[in-house]
Design a protein around this motif. Structure first.
Motif: not given
Length: 311
Positions: A63-66, A73-78
């Protein structure tokens, strides 16, 4: 809970079962080794072997890579807050965070004198607009004046601003470019811009000065080489400055914002997005130095990509 300016599903919350597994893994992960500026391949392999054994980790990684690679997308917060609460943001936690980021790309430290995780604290004596200052940190990409900037920048929140301010801001740089006038895009494609010094750096190529904002490279290779600070550089003529200001305005118009909480890890694809920060809360002098906002920064290199080279 983080406040965000519009609906978005890029916050990666971990299932409780996975959190419990990662806490146990974090307690036993070995110290990392470095190969030059990069996390050693043997360390990445060891960390991966530990992570893939954790329940549901593959699903979260996918999911993170997606999110990072998706069209919107292009950014994410874990969100690792509950893990940070248990382990503390100390050695064990940093090993675990490094292992997770290794699933995105290769961790490295381009600033030769700094450790793998570089502190971004709050310095009341710094210029307000700097990353360590207390004022508005305008949109930028990191190492804009290198021929091979990091592909990703990652920011780990150790302490948010106790006064409740300092929200992170991001903007889709390529979407902003698409809304520019043709004449501005033409000017931004010319090597007319410069910013910053260039010394004591590792594995980021050569100094790129002057540089074009738009390099004409495919998205996975090129960058929108932008920092608002370049507008104050001497020697920039009015036509090129106007084009850059137009781009800055488009970025601000399309920005998203949210406040990182303790344990949150923000990952930004520098090929697509720029980042910055709203001002910290008024009254920082009344906050003890050990309680002010503190982030740790780590950079990532997609080892399958090569960046644009200055001609």
């Amino acid at each position: 809970m983080p406040e965000i300016s519009r609906a978005w599903n890029g916050f990666i919350d971990l299932p409780r079962e996975l959190e419990e597994g990662l806490i146990e893994i974090g307690r036993t992960l070995p110290a990392w080794n470095m190969e030059g500026a990069f996390l050693a391949g043997s360390t990445r392999e060891r960390y991966r072997a530990e992570l893939v054994a954790a329940p549901l980790f593959d699903d979260v990684r996918d999911r993170l890579l997606s999110v990072l690679s998706g069209a919107t997308g292009g950014y994410a917060v874990v969100r690792l807050g509950r893990i940070a609460q248990t382990l503390g943001i100390e050695v064990s936690f940093l090993r675990l965070a490094t292992a997770i980021l290794s699933e995105v790309a290769a961790p490295f430290q381009p600033f030769c004198r700094w450790p793998l995780w570089k502190e971004i604290g709050t310095n009341l004596d710094a210029k307000p607009g700097l990353s360590t200052g207390t004022g508005y940190n305008a949109f930028h990409m990191d190492l804009v004046n290198a021929t091979r900037p990091p592909d990703y920048t990652a920011l780990l929140c150790v302490r948010p601003d106790p006064l409740g301010a300092g929200a992170s801001i991001l903007s889709d740089a390529r979407a902003a470019v698409s809304r520019l006038t043709p004449s501005s895009r033409t000017l931004l494609a010319e090597a007319a811009y410069g910013y910053g010094s260039f010394f004591d750096l590792c594995d980021v190529g050569e100094e790129y000065k002057p540089f074009p904002v738009l390099d004409g490279e495919p998205t996975n290779l090129g960058f929108v080489r932008f920092t608002a600070k370049m507008l104050a550089e001497p020697g920039l003529d009015e036509a090129h400055a106007h084009a850059a200001r137009e781009l800055a305005d488009r970025m601000v118009a399309g920005q998203v914002s949210f406040t990182l909480q303790r344990g949150d890890v923000l990952i930004v694809d520098q090929h697509r997005w720029v980042h910055g920060r709203e001002p910290l809360g008024v009254g920082q002098h009344d906050v003890a130095s050990g309680e002010r906002r503190l982030l740790l920064q780590l950079f990532l290199r997609d080892t399958g990509a090569t960046g644009p080279i200055a001609s």
